[in-house]
Design a protein around this motif. Structure first.
Motif, PDB file in Angstrom:
ATOM      1  N   ASP A 305       0.837  -1.209   0.000  1.00 20.71           N
ATOM      2  CA  ASP A 305       0.000   0.000   0.000  1.00 20.71           C
ATOM      3  C   ASP A 305       0.867   1.252   0.000  1.00 20.71           C
ATOM      4  OD1 ASP A 305      -2.193  -1.662   0.066  1.00 20.71           O
ATOM      5  OD2 ASP A 305      -2.498  -1.471   2.238  1.00 20.71           O
ATOM      6  N   TRP A 306       1.963   1.216   0.739  1.00 19.12           N
ATOM      7  CA  TRP A 306       2.896   2.343   0.772  1.00 19.12           C
ATOM      8  C   TRP A 306       3.438   2.613  -0.631  1.00 19.12           C
ATOM      9  CZ3 TRP A 306       7.493   2.469   4.818  1.00 19.12           C
ATOM     10  CH2 TRP A 306       8.186   3.669   4.693  1.00 19.12           C
ATOM     11  N   LYS A 307       3.851   1.556  -1.316  1.00 23.44           N
ATOM     12  CA  LYS A 307       4.381   1.714  -2.671  1.00 23.44           C
ATOM     13  C   LYS A 307       3.319   2.254  -3.624  1.00 23.44           C
ATOM     14  CE  LYS A 307       6.624  -0.937  -6.372  1.00 23.44           C
ATOM     15  NZ  LYS A 307       7.138  -2.273  -6.789  1.00 23.44           N
ATOM     16  N   ARG A 308       2.076   1.788  -3.463  1.00 21.44           N
ATOM     17  CA  ARG A 308       1.009   2.244  -4.348  1.00 21.44           C
ATOM     18  C   ARG A 308       0.707   3.731  -4.141  1.00 21.44           C
ATOM     19  NH1 ARG A 308      -2.443  -0.943  -2.786  1.00 21.44           N
ATOM     20  NH2 ARG A 308      -3.713   0.427  -1.488  1.00 21.44           N
ATOM     21  N   THR A 309       0.709   4.203  -2.894  1.00 18.82           N
ATOM     22  CA  THR A 309       0.436   5.632  -2.637  1.00 18.82           C
ATOM     23  C   THR A 309       1.526   6.513  -3.241  1.00 18.82           C
ATOM     24  OG1 THR A 309       1.557   5.480  -0.481  1.00 18.82           O
ATOM     25  CG2 THR A 309      -0.828   5.144  -0.514  1.00 18.82           C
ATOM     26  N   ILE A 310       2.761   6.011  -3.272  1.00 20.47           N
ATOM     27  CA  ILE A 310       3.849   6.781  -3.881  1.00 20.47           C
ATOM     28  C   ILE A 310       3.680   6.842  -5.392  1.00 20.47           C
ATOM     29  CG2 ILE A 310       6.335   6.780  -4.318  1.00 20.47           C
ATOM     30  CD1 ILE A 310       6.723   5.636  -1.517  1.00 20.47           C
ATOM     31  N   GLU A 311       3.269   5.728  -6.004  1.00 24.98           N
ATOM     32  CA  GLU A 311       3.043   5.720  -7.448  1.00 24.98           C
ATOM     33  C   GLU A 311       1.940   6.676  -7.843  1.00 24.98           C
ATOM     34  OE1 GLU A 311       4.817   4.267  -9.693  1.00 24.98           O
ATOM     35  OE2 GLU A 311       6.139   3.183  -8.293  1.00 24.98           O
ATOM     36  N   GLU A 312       0.983   6.858  -6.962  1.00 20.41           N
ATOM     37  CA  GLU A 312      -0.164   7.730  -7.248  1.00 20.41           C
ATOM     38  C   GLU A 312       0.061   9.160  -6.803  1.00 20.41           C
ATOM     39  OE1 GLU A 312      -3.305   5.835  -5.151  1.00 20.41           O
ATOM     40  OE2 GLU A 312      -3.484   4.139  -6.558  1.00 20.41           O
ATOM     41  N   ARG A 313       1.227   9.461  -6.235  1.00 21.40           N
ATOM     42  CA  ARG A 313       1.438  10.781  -5.641  1.00 21.40           C
ATOM     43  C   ARG A 313       1.484  11.894  -6.672  1.00 21.40           C
ATOM     44  NH1 ARG A 313       6.240  12.673  -1.399  1.00 21.40           N
ATOM     45  NH2 ARG A 313       5.305  14.721  -0.928  1.00 21.40           N
ATOM     46  N   GLY A 314       2.160  11.679  -7.762  1.00 22.08           N
ATOM     47  CA  GLY A 314       2.259  12.754  -8.742  1.00 22.08           C
ATOM     48  C   GLY A 314       3.454  12.572  -9.641  1.00 22.08           C
ATOM     49  N   ASP A 315       3.928  13.676 -10.195  1.00 26.88           N
ATOM     50  CA  ASP A 315       4.997  13.653 -11.179  1.00 26.88           C
ATOM     51  C   ASP A 315       6.350  13.709 -10.482  1.00 26.88           C
ATOM     52  OD1 ASP A 315       6.372  13.626 -13.490  1.00 26.88           O
ATOM     53  OD2 ASP A 315       6.044  15.739 -13.994  1.00 26.88           O
ATOM     54  N   PHE A 316       6.915  12.541 -10.225  1.00 22.74           N
ATOM     55  CA  PHE A 316       8.238  12.432  -9.618  1.00 22.74           C
ATOM     56  C   PHE A 316       9.063  11.436 -10.437  1.00 22.74           C
ATOM     57  CE2 PHE A 316       5.571  13.790  -6.075  1.00 22.74           C
ATOM     58  CZ  PHE A 316       6.365  14.744  -5.449  1.00 22.74           C
TER      59      PHE A 316
END
Length: 429
Positions: A305-316
């Motif tokens: 879940d942590w990895k998924r929230t980072i993927e969905e965070r934005g343009d990085f």
């Protein structure tokens, strides 16, 4: 069931670059020696790359030690030691499997799992057992008994230290990470603020074990498991939650997840959970224990879940996203250990064990480090020669007067004798 054992593959131990001649045999000790197969591979690599770094005539820098530890007994034995200048997975593969073959066929003990730290060579050794379509490797078929599997375990104390090191570099120390989850930072500065405002100068501290050594880490303190476990503890999580606002909630959650993970894999006594009023420290008595399900589902799902929230965070960039979570080596090690230790505990319970204690010195590595640390406390040189390392192992194990007395009552004498003879006659031939 025959007394189950496991093979403990420890990391290299440092030695001095010294060649010593045995006065009784005239043999020169201190050169690289990985056995006949390993030496031939070294020579092939030297010829192909035209380098002498891996040549069998080079001076050894490390000692690779294979430890054998008992699961249902107190057997602890340095099965083999190899002088090296740095080992890769290609050299580990024949060494480990020859040792397993001797244990299974000659000594007649069952190898349940191999444990080692997260060094790149060890991770690559795991991957060499992948079959077509496998994306995650934590076990392999036992060629000497296809009804059993051999599991791989990444050393949990090392995982706890690497997780703490990633945490400590989040907005502090090297500042190489910016841990972030669910809209909030997971920052080491929360720990620093807790210590400086509520622990450093106060007579009544909410975290009595927290010291400046836990906060300001150096190369030496980063090696201590105790410091990592005391930072990633329920006491620190409760103090952060009680004394600060909601901005530290994700730091609290991360600490609690790592604390429960460590407690579930640090069961040392059948009565410790009762005495400390901590159910996570209870002995395992049922294959369907809730903690085993938590390790393979809730704990690992937290990082997914942590990895998924980072993927969905934005343009990085990919590098920026990687810095927002634990290192991929640590995450892989956590996944391997959670699945393998859970499977090993269930296997032993299903075979009739009354209860299982997941002790850090048995299911998890560190035996060789403990041995050499005792030698250092006894004023032995911290970086002895290759012969010195061998003497430490010989004195600590073979010199233990209670060794044969104990095992004569718990393990057939023929097994003990065969173990010693096979070590010297087969593995070093």
């Amino acid at each position: 069931m025959t007394t189950a054992q496991f093979l403990n593959l420890e990391r290299d131990q440092n030695i001095q670059l010294v060649i010593i001649e045995y006065h009784n045999t005239g043999e020169l000790v201190g050169y690289v020696d990985l056995g006949s197969v390993g030496n031939q591979l070294c020579e092939l690599e030297r010829v192909l790359k035209r380098k002498t770094r891996c040549s069998s005539d080079g001076v050894a820098k490390f000692v690779l030690v294979l430890m054998v530890r008992g699961v249902t007994s107190d057997l602890k034995f340095p099965f083999a030691a190899f002088s090296t200048a740095g080992v890769t997975a290609d050299f580990l593969y024949p060494i480990v499997w020859k040792a397993i073959s001797i244990l299974e066929v000659t000594v007649k003990v069952k190898v349940l799992f191999c444990t080692c730290d997260g060094a790149s060579a060890n991770r690559r050794f795991f991957k060499l057992h992948a079959r077509e379509g496998d994306n995650f490797i934590h076990k392999t078929i036992n060629p000497h008994d296809t009804t059993r599997e051999i599991f791989f375990i990444s050393d949990v104390p090392h995982l706890l230290k690497t997780a703490r090191n990633c945490f400590s570099n989040s907005y502090s120390h090297s500042k190489s990470r910016t841990l972030w989850n669910a809209g909030k930072d997971i920052s080491w500065m929360h720990i620093v603020k807790l210590f400086e405002e509520h622990c450093d100068q106060n007579h009544y501290t909410p975290c009595p074990k927290l010291t400046r050594g836990h906060i300001d880490l150096n190369a030496f303190s980063k090696m201590k498991v105790r410091l990592a476990a005391q930072v990633l503890s329920e006491t620190v999580a409760n103090s952060l939650e009680m004394l600060f606002d909601d901005s530290v909630s994700e730091t609290v959650t991360f600490i609690r997840m790592m604390n429960k993970f460590f407690d579930c894999l640090n069961v040392r006594s059948p009565y410790e959970g009762r005495n400390k009023r901590n159910p996570n420290l209870d002995a395992y008595t049922r294959p369907d224990d809730d903690r085993l399900e938590w390790l393979t589902k809730d704990f690992l799902q937290y990082f997914e879940d942590w990895k998924r929230t980072i993927e969905e965070r934005g343009d990085f960039t990919d590098a920026e996203k990687a810095s927002m979570q634990l290192s991929h080596q640590t995450l892989l090690g956590l996944k391997i250990s959670a699945h393998s230790i859970t499977a090993c505990v269930k296997f032993m319970l299903q075979k009739g064990s009354q209860y299982i204690l997941v002790v850090l010195g048995v299911y998890i590595g560190g035996s060789t480090e403990c041995t050499f640390s005792q030698g250092q406390r006894s004023r032995v040189n911290a970086f002895p020669t290759c012969v010195g390392r061998a003497r430490i192992l010989h004195v600590f194990y073979a010199g233990n007067c209670s060794f044969l007395n104990y095992y004569s009552d718990h393990i057939p004498l023929s097994v003990v004798c065969t173990l010693f003879l096979s070590c010297f006659l087969n593995l070093f031939s």
